[in-house]
Structures are given as C-alpha cells and as structure tokens.
Design an enzyme around this catalytic site. Structure first.
Site, PDB file in Angstrom:
ATOM      1  N   LYS A  20     -18.737  35.999   0.451  1.00 58.04           N
ATOM      2  CA  LYS A  20     -17.516  37.114   1.136  1.00 58.04           C
ATOM      3  C   LYS A  20     -17.517  38.220   0.167  1.00 58.04           C
ATOM      4  O   LYS A  20     -18.144  38.350  -0.735  1.00 58.04           O
ATOM      5  CB  LYS A  20     -16.427  36.483   1.142  1.00 58.04           C
ATOM      6  CG  LYS A  20     -16.429  34.994   2.150  1.00 58.04           C
ATOM      7  CD  LYS A  20     -14.917  34.643   2.118  1.00 58.04           C
ATOM      8  CE  LYS A  20     -14.526  33.246   3.055  1.00 58.04           C
ATOM      9  NZ  LYS A  20     -13.369  32.826   3.093  1.00 58.04           N
ATOM     10  N   TYR A  60     -14.407  34.620  13.000  1.00 59.14           N
ATOM     11  CA  TYR A  60     -13.144  33.772  12.694  1.00 59.14           C
ATOM     12  C   TYR A  60     -12.513  33.488  13.975  1.00 59.14           C
ATOM     13  O   TYR A  60     -11.348  33.380  13.796  1.00 59.14           O
ATOM     14  CB  TYR A  60     -12.364  34.276  11.614  1.00 59.14           C
ATOM     15  CG  TYR A  60     -12.897  34.072  10.283  1.00 59.14           C
ATOM     16  CD1 TYR A  60     -13.067  32.894   9.696  1.00 59.14           C
ATOM     17  CD2 TYR A  60     -13.193  35.191   9.588  1.00 59.14           C
ATOM     18  CE1 TYR A  60     -13.466  32.624   8.585  1.00 59.14           C
ATOM     19  CE2 TYR A  60     -13.574  34.957   8.177  1.00 59.14           C
ATOM     20  CZ  TYR A  60     -13.857  33.850   7.752  1.00 59.14           C
ATOM     21  OH  TYR A  60     -14.169  33.487   6.488  1.00 59.14           O
ATOM     22  N   PHE A  68      -2.362  34.620   9.482  1.00 60.15           N
ATOM     23  CA  PHE A  68      -3.099  35.510   8.474  1.00 60.15           C
ATOM     24  C   PHE A  68      -4.387  36.068   9.091  1.00 60.15           C
ATOM     25  O   PHE A  68      -5.194  36.812   8.534  1.00 60.15           O
ATOM     26  CB  PHE A  68      -3.318  34.555   7.469  1.00 60.15           C
ATOM     27  CG  PHE A  68      -4.261  33.497   7.882  1.00 60.15           C
ATOM     28  CD1 PHE A  68      -5.468  33.379   7.915  1.00 60.15           C
ATOM     29  CD2 PHE A  68      -3.686  32.085   7.967  1.00 60.15           C
ATOM     30  CE1 PHE A  68      -6.409  32.244   8.245  1.00 60.15           C
ATOM     31  CE2 PHE A  68      -4.260  30.795   8.340  1.00 60.15           C
ATOM     32  CZ  PHE A  68      -5.796  31.211   8.625  1.00 60.15           C
ATOM     33  N   ARG A  96     -20.538  22.354   2.366  1.00 60.63           N
ATOM     34  CA  ARG A  96     -18.843  22.464   2.398  1.00 60.63           C
ATOM     35  C   ARG A  96     -18.480  21.763   1.087  1.00 60.63           C
ATOM     36  O   ARG A  96     -17.494  22.373   0.510  1.00 60.63           O
ATOM     37  CB  ARG A  96     -18.504  21.673   3.434  1.00 60.63           C
ATOM     38  CG  ARG A  96     -18.650  22.132   4.859  1.00 60.63           C
ATOM     39  CD  ARG A  96     -17.727  23.589   5.033  1.00 60.63           C
ATOM     40  NE  ARG A  96     -16.099  23.173   4.963  1.00 60.63           N
ATOM     41  CZ  ARG A  96     -15.432  24.124   5.358  1.00 60.63           C
ATOM     42  NH1 ARG A  96     -15.818  25.415   5.761  1.00 60.63           N
ATOM     43  NH2 ARG A  96     -13.933  23.788   5.353  1.00 60.63           N
ATOM     44  N   THR A 102     -10.805  24.742   1.183  1.00 60.81           N
ATOM     45  CA  THR A 102     -10.556  26.077   1.532  1.00 60.81           C
ATOM     46  C   THR A 102      -9.463  26.623   0.504  1.00 60.81           C
ATOM     47  O   THR A 102      -9.452  27.754   0.219  1.00 60.81           O
ATOM     48  CB  THR A 102      -9.662  25.780   2.818  1.00 60.81           C
ATOM     49  OG1 THR A 102     -10.675  25.281   3.831  1.00 60.81           O
ATOM     50  CG2 THR A 102      -9.307  27.129   3.645  1.00 60.81           C
ATOM     51  N   ARG A 113     -15.618  27.351  -5.262  1.00 68.56           N
ATOM     52  CA  ARG A 113     -14.337  27.712  -5.160  1.00 68.56           C
ATOM     53  C   ARG A 113     -13.517  27.306  -6.455  1.00 68.56           C
ATOM     54  O   ARG A 113     -12.642  28.090  -6.983  1.00 68.56           O
ATOM     55  CB  ARG A 113     -13.529  27.587  -3.877  1.00 68.56           C
ATOM     56  CG  ARG A 113     -14.164  28.161  -2.787  1.00 68.56           C
ATOM     57  CD  ARG A 113     -13.854  27.635  -1.548  1.00 68.56           C
ATOM     58  NE  ARG A 113     -14.122  28.314  -0.316  1.00 68.56           N
ATOM     59  CZ  ARG A 113     -13.979  28.128   0.798  1.00 68.56           C
ATOM     60  NH1 ARG A 113     -13.803  26.600   1.193  1.00 68.56           N
ATOM     61  NH2 ARG A 113     -14.380  28.736   1.922  1.00 68.56           N
ATOM     62  N   ASN A 123     -11.468  33.380  -1.559  1.00 67.86           N
ATOM     63  CA  ASN A 123     -12.093  32.373  -1.948  1.00 67.86           C
ATOM     64  C   ASN A 123     -13.660  32.323  -2.006  1.00 67.86           C
ATOM     65  O   ASN A 123     -14.161  31.190  -1.811  1.00 67.86           O
ATOM     66  CB  ASN A 123     -11.575  31.056  -1.272  1.00 67.86           C
ATOM     67  CG  ASN A 123     -11.779  31.200   0.298  1.00 67.86           C
ATOM     68  OD1 ASN A 123     -12.376  32.116   0.728  1.00 67.86           O
ATOM     69  ND2 ASN A 123     -11.154  30.001   1.079  1.00 67.86           N
ATOM     70  N   HIS A 126     -18.171  31.136   2.440  1.00 71.43           N
ATOM     71  CA  HIS A 126     -18.028  30.631   3.517  1.00 71.43           C
ATOM     72  C   HIS A 126     -19.135  29.686   3.907  1.00 71.43           C
ATOM     73  O   HIS A 126     -20.316  29.873   3.509  1.00 71.43           O
ATOM     74  CB  HIS A 126     -18.014  31.612   4.924  1.00 71.43           C
ATOM     75  CG  HIS A 126     -18.239  31.262   6.196  1.00 71.43           C
ATOM     76  ND1 HIS A 126     -17.154  30.604   6.980  1.00 71.43           N
ATOM     77  CD2 HIS A 126     -19.321  30.900   6.792  1.00 71.43           C
ATOM     78  CE1 HIS A 126     -17.467  30.009   7.975  1.00 71.43           C
ATOM     79  NE2 HIS A 126     -18.793  30.184   8.078  1.00 71.43           N
ATOM     80  N   GLU A 137     -22.834  30.193  14.272  1.00 73.76           N
ATOM     81  CA  GLU A 137     -22.706  31.004  13.482  1.00 73.76           C
ATOM     82  C   GLU A 137     -24.153  31.643  13.053  1.00 73.76           C
ATOM     83  O   GLU A 137     -24.381  32.914  12.803  1.00 73.76           O
ATOM     84  CB  GLU A 137     -22.080  30.692  12.205  1.00 73.76           C
ATOM     85  CG  GLU A 137     -20.693  30.450  12.324  1.00 73.76           C
ATOM     86  CD  GLU A 137     -19.835  29.662  11.127  1.00 73.76           C
ATOM     87  OE1 GLU A 137     -20.440  29.084  10.284  1.00 73.76           O
ATOM     88  OE2 GLU A 137     -18.681  29.149  11.451  1.00 73.76           O
TER      89      GLU A 137
HETATM   90  P1  IDP Z   1     -12.905  27.541   5.456  1.00 74.16           P
HETATM   91  O1  IDP Z   1     -13.303  28.992   5.056  1.00 74.16           O
HETATM   92  O2  IDP Z   1     -12.627  26.372   4.309  1.00 74.16           O
HETATM   93  O3  IDP Z   1     -13.692  26.874   6.795  1.00 74.16           O
HETATM   94  P2  IDP Z   1     -10.844  28.123   7.613  1.00 74.16           P
HETATM   95  O4  IDP Z   1      -9.771  27.196   7.711  1.00 74.16           O
HETATM   96  O5  IDP Z   1     -12.031  28.075   8.486  1.00 74.16           O
HETATM   97  O6  IDP Z   1     -11.236  27.544   6.040  1.00 74.16           O
HETATM   98  O7  IDP Z   1     -10.257  29.469   7.022  1.00 74.16           O
HETATM   99  C1  IDP Z   1     -11.013  30.514   7.004  1.00 74.16           C
HETATM  100  C2  IDP Z   1     -10.485  31.247   5.871  1.00 74.16           C
HETATM  101  O8  IDP Z   1      -9.525  32.013   6.239  1.00 74.16           O
HETATM  102  C3  IDP Z   1     -10.391  30.782   4.597  1.00 74.16           C
HETATM  103  O9  IDP Z   1     -11.621  30.572   3.746  1.00 74.16           O
HETATM  104  C4  IDP Z   1      -9.486  31.503   3.815  1.00 74.16           C
HETATM  105  O10 IDP Z   1      -9.967  32.472   3.155  1.00 74.16           O
HETATM  106  C5  IDP Z   1      -8.743  32.027   4.911  1.00 74.16           C
HETATM  107  N1  IDP Z   1      -7.301  31.193   5.143  1.00 74.16           N
HETATM  108  C6  IDP Z   1      -7.359  30.089   5.834  1.00 74.16           C
HETATM  109  N2  IDP Z   1      -5.923  29.797   5.671  1.00 74.16           N
HETATM  110  C7  IDP Z   1      -5.334  30.748   5.242  1.00 74.16           C
HETATM  111  C8  IDP Z   1      -3.984  30.691   4.961  1.00 74.16           C
HETATM  112  O11 IDP Z   1      -3.102  29.957   5.359  1.00 74.16           O
HETATM  113  N3  IDP Z   1      -3.588  31.813   4.512  1.00 74.16           N
HETATM  114  C9  IDP Z   1      -4.458  33.057   4.308  1.00 74.16           C
HETATM  115  N4  IDP Z   1      -5.696  32.910   4.350  1.00 74.16           N
HETATM  116  C10 IDP Z   1      -6.052  31.666   4.888  1.00 74.16           C
HETATM  117 MG    MG Z   2     -13.869  27.528   8.523  1.00 74.72          MG
END
Ligand code: IDP
Ligand code: MG
Length: 159
Positions: A20, A60, A68, A96, A102, A113, A123, A126, A137
């Site tokens: 990212k 996304y 968010f 993963r 996450t 991470r 974080n 992706h 994707e």
């Molecule tokens: P992932 O990246 O581990 O697959 P996802 O649930 O797909 O997680 O969410 C995508 C991205 O959105 C996360 O990597 C994180 O950067 C951001 N994100 C997820 N949940 C939150 C939240 O509750 N607040 C702020 N950002 C979030």
């Molecule tokens: Mg995801």
C-alpha cells in the site's frame, strides 16, 4: 497458457498482494517482496500503479457500506502502490498468514503487519482473502496478464 488467476488448489495457485502507499513511502517494498521470494514463492507479476479514487473504490467495493470506506479510498489512492502476483502452493492462505491480522496490534511478530505496522488504516499490505477475490483482483490489477515462466529451482522447493 493458464488464466491470470492461476489454478487454485495446485502449485500454480496465484494471489494478488499489494504494498500500500504507506509501504512505498516507508521503503518496505523490498522487504515485503523478499519474504515471499525467500520462502520459495514465484513472482509472476510486478508493477507500480498510482490508483485513482475510482480504482481504490472498486478494489474495496465489498466495504462500500463501512463508515471508514471514504478514508480508506482516500488513503489507497494517496500515492503509488506496488501490485504483485505471487504463485505457488496454498499461496492465497499462506499470503494472508504472512501478512498477519487486519489489525496490526493483533498481528504476531514475524508477520509483515506485526513487524512493521501499528494502526489499522496504515497496515502496509493487501492480500486477496479467497480464490474468488484473487480472481477478481488479479483481473482488475493485471488486465494485461502476468508472466508464465518456470524456475528450475522449483525442484528444490517442491518435492
Ligand atoms: P484486510 O486488508 O485484512 O483484508 P479488510 O477487512 O478487507 O482487511 O479491510 C480492508 C482494509 O481496510 C484493512 O486492511 C484496513 O486498512 C482498513 N480497515 C479495515 N477495518 C477498518 C476499521 O475498522 N477502521 C479503519 N480502517 C479499517
Ligand atoms: Mg480484505
């Protein structure tokens, strides 16, 4: 040749991983690539892209209703990312796991991470979370396709 998303369940399974904008800014791209290379996975697609807000929102799309989401789209389109296609046995799940949780604070040391990030919205990486996501994707980020090639060292990686 095989489709851009590979053949899930085989040694030619493929996933979409991305560094990212924060990973690019912080100089973590080489380290992230090296972890997958050293493990034995094969890099079949690699490029830098500065996502538009439209691309970020499509990437996304499943999170569209989350509070968010606007901040996430802004962040993901705030600078260039490094798009990668990695190939190998169980790469979707293993990728993963190598990323971590996450939530960086819940990520184990030794994960990307867990080693390099603190806040949820920063974080650094992706990874596709399922074969369906990987297909979607990879088609989206590598419409031109990736490189199908073999590595003789694979005989020393796979038995
Ligand atoms: P992932 O990246 O581990 O697959 P996802 O649930 O797909 O997680 O969410 C995508 C991205 O959105 C996360 O990597 C994180 O950067 C951001 N994100 C997820 N949940 C939150 C939240 O509750 N607040 C702020 N950002 C979030
Ligand atoms: Mg995801």
């Amino acid at each position: 040749g095989i489709p851009v998303y590979g053949i899930p369940g085989t040694n030619q399974e493929r996933t979409f991983l991305a560094c990212k904008p924060d990973a690019v800014q912080r100089g973590l791209v080489g380290d992230i690539i090296q972890r997958f290379e050293k493990r034995g996975y094969k890099l079949v697609g690699l490029k830098m892209v500065w996502p538009s807000e439209t691309m970020a929102a499509e990437h996304y799309a499943d999170l569209k209703k989350k509070p968010f989401f606007p901040g996430l789209v802004k962040f993901f389109s705030s600078g260039p990312i490094v798009c990668m296609c990695w190939e190998g046995k169980d790469i979707i799940k293993q990728g993963r796991q190598m990323l971590g949780e996450t939530q960086p604070l819940a990520s184990k040391p030794g994960s990307i991470r867990g080693d390099y990030s603190i806040d949820l919205g920063r974080n650094i990486c992706h990874g596709s979370d399922s074969p369906e996501a990987a297909e979607h994707e990879l088609k989206m980020w590598f419409p031109e396709g990736v490189s199908d090639y073999s590595k003789s060292v694979d005989a020393w990686v796979y038995e």
